[in-house]
Design a protein around this motif. Structure first.
Motif, PDB file in Angstrom:
ATOM      1  N   ILE A 261      32.591  45.196  19.082  1.00 45.17           N
ATOM      2  CA  ILE A 261      31.388  45.982  19.425  1.00 45.17           C
ATOM      3  C   ILE A 261      30.751  46.136  20.611  1.00 45.17           C
ATOM      4  N   LYS A 262      30.539  44.510  20.988  1.00 43.72           N
ATOM      5  CA  LYS A 262      29.304  44.066  21.714  1.00 43.72           C
ATOM      6  C   LYS A 262      30.332  44.100  22.722  1.00 43.72           C
ATOM      7  N   VAL A 263      31.093  44.122  23.716  1.00 47.23           N
ATOM      8  CA  VAL A 263      32.191  44.288  25.326  1.00 47.23           C
ATOM      9  C   VAL A 263      32.014  45.845  25.245  1.00 47.23           C
ATOM     10  N   ALA A 264      32.501  47.236  23.890  1.00 43.92           N
ATOM     11  CA  ALA A 264      32.126  48.050  24.132  1.00 43.92           C
ATOM     12  C   ALA A 264      30.919  48.204  24.537  1.00 43.92           C
ATOM     13  N   MET A 265      29.852  48.125  24.593  1.00 45.34           N
ATOM     14  CA  MET A 265      28.505  48.237  24.873  1.00 45.34           C
ATOM     15  C   MET A 265      28.084  47.972  25.691  1.00 45.34           C
ATOM     16  N   ILE A 266      28.438  46.294  26.596  1.00 45.23           N
ATOM     17  CA  ILE A 266      29.201  45.913  27.608  1.00 45.23           C
ATOM     18  C   ILE A 266      29.047  47.413  28.407  1.00 45.23           C
ATOM     19  N   ARG A 267      30.274  47.550  28.435  1.00 44.73           N
ATOM     20  CA  ARG A 267      31.277  48.686  29.211  1.00 44.73           C
ATOM     21  C   ARG A 267      29.815  50.042  29.845  1.00 44.73           C
ATOM     22  N   LEU A 268      29.966  50.069  28.422  1.00 50.66           N
ATOM     23  CA  LEU A 268      28.822  51.303  28.074  1.00 50.66           C
ATOM     24  C   LEU A 268      27.905  51.420  29.336  1.00 50.66           C
ATOM     25  N   MET A 269      26.819  50.165  29.224  1.00 49.16           N
ATOM     26  CA  MET A 269      25.938  49.813  29.608  1.00 49.16           C
ATOM     27  C   MET A 269      25.818  49.460  31.036  1.00 49.16           C
ATOM     28  N   LEU A 270      27.331  48.693  31.328  1.00 53.31           N
ATOM     29  CA  LEU A 270      27.290  48.572  32.558  1.00 53.31           C
ATOM     30  C   LEU A 270      27.927  50.050  33.570  1.00 53.31           C
ATOM     31  N   VAL A 271      28.102  50.934  32.448  1.00 47.29           N
ATOM     32  CA  VAL A 271      28.197  52.650  33.140  1.00 47.29           C
ATOM     33  C   VAL A 271      26.971  53.077  34.236  1.00 47.29           C
ATOM     34  N   ARG A 272      26.031  52.511  33.054  1.00 49.66           N
ATOM     35  CA  ARG A 272      25.162  53.372  33.322  1.00 49.66           C
ATOM     36  C   ARG A 272      24.458  52.657  34.874  1.00 49.66           C
ATOM     37  N   LEU A 273      24.463  50.950  33.752  1.00 49.57           N
ATOM     38  CA  LEU A 273      23.221  50.886  35.200  1.00 49.57           C
ATOM     39  C   LEU A 273      23.944  50.898  36.773  1.00 49.57           C
ATOM     40  N   ALA A 274      25.764  51.477  36.555  1.00 47.26           N
ATOM     41  CA  ALA A 274      26.010  51.454  38.962  1.00 47.26           C
ATOM     42  C   ALA A 274      25.705  52.476  38.648  1.00 47.26           C
ATOM     43  N   GLY A 275      25.396  53.866  37.404  1.00 44.15           N
ATOM     44  CA  GLY A 275      25.426  55.288  38.304  1.00 44.15           C
ATOM     45  C   GLY A 275      26.850  55.837  37.986  1.00 44.15           C
ATOM     46  N   GLN A 276      27.221  55.507  37.245  1.00 46.18           N
ATOM     47  CA  GLN A 276      28.679  55.942  37.509  1.00 46.18           C
ATOM     48  C   GLN A 276      28.732  56.722  36.000  1.00 46.18           C
ATOM     49  N   PRO A 277      29.580  57.898  36.428  1.00 49.17           N
ATOM     50  CA  PRO A 277      29.899  59.431  35.267  1.00 49.17           C
ATOM     51  C   PRO A 277      30.638  58.794  34.248  1.00 49.17           C
ATOM     52  N   SER A 278      30.147  58.791  32.970  1.00 49.10           N
ATOM     53  CA  SER A 278      30.202  58.033  31.519  1.00 49.10           C
ATOM     54  C   SER A 278      31.513  58.758  31.035  1.00 49.10           C
ATOM     55  N   ARG A 279      32.358  59.374  31.530  1.00 51.17           N
ATOM     56  CA  ARG A 279      33.676  60.025  31.601  1.00 51.17           C
ATOM     57  C   ARG A 279      34.657  58.984  32.383  1.00 51.17           C
ATOM     58  N   TRP A 280      35.375  58.745  32.401  1.00 59.45           N
ATOM     59  CA  TRP A 280      36.745  58.024  31.945  1.00 59.45           C
ATOM     60  C   TRP A 280      37.729  58.375  32.336  1.00 59.45           C
ATOM     61  N   SER A 281      37.960  59.270  32.663  1.00 61.21           N
ATOM     62  CA  SER A 281      39.035  60.075  32.518  1.00 61.21           C
ATOM     63  C   SER A 281      39.185  61.052  34.064  1.00 61.21           C
ATOM     64  N   HIS A 282      39.924  61.444  34.763  1.00 62.62           N
ATOM     65  CA  HIS A 282      39.328  61.923  36.200  1.00 62.62           C
ATOM     66  C   HIS A 282      39.375  63.364  35.989  1.00 62.62           C
ATOM     67  N   GLU A 283      38.344  63.805  35.408  1.00 65.54           N
ATOM     68  CA  GLU A 283      37.825  65.071  35.136  1.00 65.54           C
ATOM     69  C   GLU A 283      37.565  65.626  36.581  1.00 65.54           C
ATOM     70  N   SER A 284      37.751  65.409  38.039  1.00 56.89           N
ATOM     71  CA  SER A 284      37.224  65.817  38.770  1.00 56.89           C
ATOM     72  C   SER A 284      38.920  66.565  38.877  1.00 56.89           C
ATOM     73  N   HIS A 285      39.494  65.965  39.205  1.00 60.96           N
ATOM     74  CA  HIS A 285      40.792  65.829  39.520  1.00 60.96           C
ATOM     75  C   HIS A 285      41.493  66.939  38.347  1.00 60.96           C
ATOM     76  N   ARG A 286      40.947  67.014  37.475  1.00 60.43           N
ATOM     77  CA  ARG A 286      41.298  68.444  36.536  1.00 60.43           C
ATOM     78  C   ARG A 286      41.030  69.753  36.758  1.00 60.43           C
ATOM     79  N   LYS A 287      39.720  69.497  37.411  1.00 64.52           N
ATOM     80  CA  LYS A 287      38.516  70.597  37.462  1.00 64.52           C
ATOM     81  C   LYS A 287      39.304  71.541  38.668  1.00 64.52           C
TER      82      LYS A 287
END
Length: 300
Positions: A261-287
């Motif tokens: 559970i803590k590892v999941a929160m670590i990755r979530l916070m890394l995504v936020r701090l790095a300014g990455q999109p929250s989705r990990w799928s290729h949304e731009s490719h599908r669009k």
């Protein structure tokens, strides 16, 4: 399987769950540095590959033994996951990232209020602390968590599903008081107290100096309604189960479940701090593909 040996050039990480360069720059200084003066040879696998392998298991929900060959051997990845759980690395990294996320949001590094709740989750067969939750009709375990007002994890305890919310609440509130002396107010739902038994509230107030405020539902309102404060922790549960490894409890030890559970929160916070999109799928490719399909249809 995630592979980067394609003929076409690949930009960014080969697996959607892998660390980006921005995320790696944030977490690398927080990882323990091996002192070669104390003996031992040079490590065969770097920390980034270790994290990519662990995040792959977390996000995909696969068994450790089914890690793709272009990551690292499953036994090595599991060994490092366990080592960092036992030596407190996951805890230290998680707590530091939470402070940075709070500071980035204009909050104090340490919270003053929190929200408590529990989630019953099914388990695979076997393992310790496995029981039946009669209220949710679930055989498995229960996750007792306390989050801050942003939904970031403060304390987690995994127990048998048969453990009542009030009993599990005592455990996590005691951990909260020991680790976060700044928290003086905790919001909870009606499962933690009722007109017959309010000993948890008085115990928290007198022993821990924490006020537990109950946020109750309104009997007059029918159907679903978002309740003040309580929706924060429910959203946190939603963040967790987006990781397939946490959609069901596959771990044999409760300590391993808490670490995942803590590892999941670590990755979530890394995504936020790095300014990455929250989705990990290729949304731009599908669009892009959808847009092209519409244009081709109009042309015909």
């Amino acid at each position: 399987m995630c592979q980067c040996d394609n003929s076409e050039a690949v930009s960014g990480p080969c697996c959607p769950s892998s660390l980006t360069d921005e995320m790696w720059e944030i977490i690398q200084p927080l990882l323990p540095v091996r002192d070669l003066r104390k003996g031992g040879g040079v490590r065969k696998y770097g920390d980034r590959l270790v994290l990519d392998s662990i995040f792959y298991v977390l996000r995909s929900g696969c068994q450790w033994r089914m890690l793709p060959r272009d990551l690292m051997p499953w036994d090595a990845a599991h060994r490092w996951f366990t080592t960092w759980r036992r030596n407190g690395t996951w805890d230290r990294v998680h707590d530091e990232l939470r402070r940075r996320v709070r500071i980035g949001a204009g909050r104090d590094p340490e919270p003053s209020a929190a929200v408590i709740d529990a989630q019953s989750i099914k388990t695979s067969e076997g393992g310790e602390a496995r029981g039946f939750d009669a209220g949710k009709r679930t055989t498995g375990r229960k996750r007792h968590v306390i989050v801050d007002t942003m939904g970031l994890l403060l304390v987690v305890a995994v127990t048998s599903a048969s453990v009542q919310d009030r009993a599990g609440g005592r455990a996590v509130l005691a951990r909260l008081a020991a680790g976060f002396r700044t928290v003086s107010l905790v919001w909870a739902d009606g499962g933690y107290a009722n007109s017959v038994d309010s000993r948890l509230l008085s115990w928290a107030r007198d022993t821990l100096n924490i006020v537990v405020e109950i946020v109750k539902r309104t009997d007059d309102v029918k159907g679903f309604k978002v309740l003040p404060r309580r929706w924060v922790v429910e959203r946190s549960f939603g963040w967790l189960v987006r990781n397939r490894r946490l959609a069901r409890d596959y771990e044999r030890l409760t300590a391993t479940s808490e670490a995942m559970i803590k590892v999941a929160m670590i990755r979530l916070m890394l995504v936020r701090l790095a300014g990455q999109p929250s989705r990990w799928s290729h949304e731009s490719h599908r669009k892009t593909a959808r847009t092209k399909t519409v244009e081709d249809h109009i042309a015909v």
